[in-house]
Design an enzyme around this catalytic site. Structure first.
Site, PDB file in Angstrom:
ATOM      1  N   ASP A 122      -7.047  14.094 -24.519  1.00 14.24           N
ATOM      2  CA  ASP A 122      -7.089  12.668 -24.174  1.00 14.24           C
ATOM      3  C   ASP A 122      -6.384  11.934 -25.311  1.00 14.24           C
ATOM      4  O   ASP A 122      -6.951  11.739 -26.386  1.00 14.24           O
ATOM      5  CB  ASP A 122      -8.552  12.228 -24.036  1.00 14.24           C
ATOM      6  CG  ASP A 122      -8.680  10.757 -23.666  1.00 14.24           C
ATOM      7  OD1 ASP A 122      -7.707  10.007 -23.873  1.00 14.24           O
ATOM      8  OD2 ASP A 122      -9.759  10.364 -23.192  1.00 14.24           O
ATOM      9  N   GLU A 158      -0.519   4.841  -0.347  1.00 14.31           N
ATOM     10  CA  GLU A 158      -1.307   6.075  -0.506  1.00 14.31           C
ATOM     11  C   GLU A 158      -0.433   7.301  -0.288  1.00 14.31           C
ATOM     12  O   GLU A 158       0.384   7.336   0.639  1.00 14.31           O
ATOM     13  CB  GLU A 158      -2.485   6.081   0.462  1.00 14.31           C
ATOM     14  CG  GLU A 158      -3.583   5.148   0.004  1.00 14.31           C
ATOM     15  CD  GLU A 158      -4.757   5.076   0.957  1.00 14.31           C
ATOM     16  OE1 GLU A 158      -4.881   5.927   1.839  1.00 14.31           O
ATOM     17  OE2 GLU A 158      -5.544   4.127   0.798  1.00 14.31           O
ATOM     18  N   TYR A 202       0.853  -1.204   0.000  1.00 11.93           N
ATOM     19  CA  TYR A 202       0.000   0.000   0.000  1.00 11.93           C
ATOM     20  C   TYR A 202       0.880   1.243   0.000  1.00 11.93           C
ATOM     21  O   TYR A 202       1.848   1.310   0.761  1.00 11.93           O
ATOM     22  CB  TYR A 202      -0.909   0.027   1.232  1.00 11.93           C
ATOM     23  CG  TYR A 202      -2.359  -0.192   0.881  1.00 11.93           C
ATOM     24  CD1 TYR A 202      -3.019   0.724   0.068  1.00 11.93           C
ATOM     25  CD2 TYR A 202      -3.052  -1.303   1.348  1.00 11.93           C
ATOM     26  CE1 TYR A 202      -4.350   0.520  -0.278  1.00 11.93           C
ATOM     27  CE2 TYR A 202      -4.381  -1.504   1.004  1.00 11.93           C
ATOM     28  CZ  TYR A 202      -5.030  -0.588   0.179  1.00 11.93           C
ATOM     29  OH  TYR A 202      -6.325  -0.774  -0.161  1.00 11.93           O
ATOM     30  N   THR A 232      -4.213   6.504 -21.404  1.00 10.37           N
ATOM     31  CA  THR A 232      -4.003   5.164 -20.893  1.00 10.37           C
ATOM     32  C   THR A 232      -2.602   4.745 -21.310  1.00 10.37           C
ATOM     33  O   THR A 232      -1.970   5.399 -22.143  1.00 10.37           O
ATOM     34  CB  THR A 232      -5.033   4.166 -21.464  1.00 10.37           C
ATOM     35  OG1 THR A 232      -5.085   4.319 -22.883  1.00 10.37           O
ATOM     36  CG2 THR A 232      -6.407   4.396 -20.875  1.00 10.37           C
ATOM     37  N   ARG A 241      -2.136  -2.182 -18.392  1.00 10.70           N
ATOM     38  CA  ARG A 241      -3.393  -1.426 -18.267  1.00 10.70           C
ATOM     39  C   ARG A 241      -3.232  -0.435 -17.123  1.00 10.70           C
ATOM     40  O   ARG A 241      -3.043  -0.832 -15.973  1.00 10.70           O
ATOM     41  CB  ARG A 241      -4.560  -2.369 -17.981  1.00 10.70           C
ATOM     42  CG  ARG A 241      -4.735  -3.423 -19.035  1.00 10.70           C
ATOM     43  CD  ARG A 241      -6.058  -4.084 -18.901  1.00 10.70           C
ATOM     44  NE  ARG A 241      -7.075  -3.196 -19.392  1.00 10.70           N
ATOM     45  CZ  ARG A 241      -7.498  -3.165 -20.648  1.00 10.70           C
ATOM     46  NH1 ARG A 241      -6.962  -3.973 -21.534  1.00 10.70           N
ATOM     47  NH2 ARG A 241      -8.440  -2.348 -21.024  1.00 10.70           N
ATOM     48  N   LYS A 253      -2.421   1.137 -24.897  1.00  8.83           N
ATOM     49  CA  LYS A 253      -2.854   1.064 -26.309  1.00  8.83           C
ATOM     50  C   LYS A 253      -1.605   1.146 -27.193  1.00  8.83           C
ATOM     51  O   LYS A 253      -0.770   0.252 -27.112  1.00  8.83           O
ATOM     52  CB  LYS A 253      -3.888   2.163 -26.582  1.00  8.83           C
ATOM     53  CG  LYS A 253      -5.149   1.995 -25.712  1.00  8.83           C
ATOM     54  CD  LYS A 253      -6.234   3.001 -26.056  1.00  8.83           C
ATOM     55  CE  LYS A 253      -7.531   2.730 -25.312  1.00  8.83           C
ATOM     56  NZ  LYS A 253      -7.648   3.430 -24.028  1.00  8.83           N
TER      57      LYS A 253
END
Ligand code: DSN
Length: 423
Positions: free
Chosen positions: A202, A58, A56, A228, A237, A231
């Site tokens: 985008d 954060e 973790y 992203t 991903r 692609k």
């Protein structure tokens, strides 16, 4: 079989391992033409499968809410620094879980609920998160939608300007999911400036082309850039948000604590690897080949009487309107999939049919270019597509089966990252 091999998975959970192996074989045997997909390298796969998934983190490097960040901090910093260098931006946040959360973070950073936002209409090639009605972005903000021109199939920049000056959106999106032509970032920037709007680019579909110099960059034009990573950029991903230093704080606060909890550190590591790969000279060759393949495939489809939105392509993507072929996009896509040609049915601009059974097919060349197919193969790909579309109208499954066999045979000569034929 899957490469790297997954012996522990086979031992622990043979049922799941079997499904993973089946998927690897499917990817090996199919001509994968989904415009938003690719094949990542074994190094990216390895990074995504590491013990980093256990941690973790954060917060941001040096400012975390959990201890034990001695190695996660430099990993995240490495990924962000590589993004900054590759794209030439002042700030990069590599934590967004995927494209939609990244885009939502842009709203969080710059807008209040109910503010006007402008984006390309979804059926014209935009994205759900650019203010489409079923998305939170269309429900919680006031959407203003621009379109493409009916005569050219290209974004109507006159309409964008008129709408922007009339509706005064706080945020303007350029980019989308089914745009076969170059995005004119300077023109959008000028309109956003006139309207007093934040310009968000985008670039999810074309990030790899931009990194490889095969599409103009929005840097210096857009205030904020989302993408992203899986692609044309050929990473895991995930997603990134890039901006000028001026907007860095707002972007970071929007991602965490605004929208997300702990970043997926295994994904961050894999993004870092993909960004290193994309900075190598070979990636520029790849990006140019993606575009050359798309242009060659578009030319071959036009020769066979296919109607392409905007009449062709400048990037990795082709949008086919099947209306003149007398078949809908969905039955055509399903027959093509059975024939080993994987793509998706898609709305075309001004589509009279419903989104779940539209008139078009969307095709992209990022994945087959990674496999090593070149322009010389594109006439054959178009011929197979044409044969199957015609066979689908006549429900002739023998053609479908024959083409699937021919494709398997062809692809056996093109190695797939993530697969080995060796026992
Ligand atoms: N689902 C992506 C695509 O296929 O383009 C966009 O989010």
């Amino acid at each position: 079989m899957h490469e790297p091999s997954v012996p522990h998975l086979h031992a622990e959970d043979p049922e799941l391992a079997g499904l993973v192996e089946d998927e690897a074989r499917r990817q090996y045997e199919k001509l994968r033409l989904i415009a938003s997909e690719n094949y990542v390298s074994p190094a990216v796969l390895e990074a995504a499968g590491t013990v980093l998934t256990n941690k973790y983190s954060e917060g941001y490097a040096g400012r975390r809410y959990y201890e034990g960040q001695q190695f996660v901090d430099p990993i995240e910093t490495l990924a962000a620094d590589r993004a900054k260098e590759l794209f030439g931006v002042e700030h990069a946040n590599v934590q967004p879980y995927s494209g939609s959360p990244a885009n939502l973070a842009v709203y969080m950073a710059f807008l209040e609920p109910g503010d006007p936002v402008m984006g390309l209409s979804l059926p014209m090639g935009g994205h759900l998160t650019h203010g489409w009605s079923v998305s939170a972005t269309g429900k919680w903000f006031r959407p203003v939608r621009y379109e493409v021109r009916a005569d050219t199939g290209r974004v109507d920049l006159d309409q964008v300007r008129d709408l922007a000056l009339k509706e005064r959106p706080k945020l303007i999106w350029c980019g989308g999911t089914a745009i076969p032509r170059t995005i004119d970032f300077p023109a959008f920037a000028e309109i956003a400036r006139e309207a007093g709007a934040v310009l968000a680019a985008d670039i999810a579909h074309i990030a790899g082309l931009i990194a490889g110099g095969a599409h103009p960059s929005p840097v210096g034009h857009a205030d904020v850039i989302t993408t992203t990573t899986h692609k044309t950029l050929r990473g895991p991903r995930g997603a990134m948000i890039m901006s000028t230093a001026e907007h860095a704080k707002a972007v970071d606060k929007a991602v965490f604590p605004g929208l997300q909890g702990g970043p997926h550190n295994h994904t961050t590591a894999a993004i870092a690897v993909a960004l290193k790969e994309a900075s190598q000279p070979g990636f520029a060759v790849y990006a140019r080949q993606v575009v050359a393949n798309a242009k060659a495939l578009a030319a071959a489809l036009l020769d066979r009487g296919y109607d392409l939105t905007s009449g062709g392509t400048d990037n990795h993507l082709i949008l086919i309107d099947l209306t003149n072929k007398g078949i809908g996009g969905k039955p055509a896509a399903q027959a093509l999939d059975r024939a080993g040609i994987e793509l998706n049915y898609n709305a075309v601009p001004f589509d009279p049919r419903k989104p779940f059974d539209p008139s078009g097919l969307r095709v992209g060349t990022a994945a087959i270019t990674t496999r090593g197919l070149g322009e010389e193969r594109m006439p054959q790909v178009a011929a197979w597509m044409d044969e199957v579309v015609q066979a689908a109208s006549k429900q002739d499954e023998s053609v479908v089966e024959r083409v699937a066999g021919q494709i398997r045979e062809l692809l056996a000569s093109y190695p797939m990252p993530g697969w080995t034929s060796a026992p």
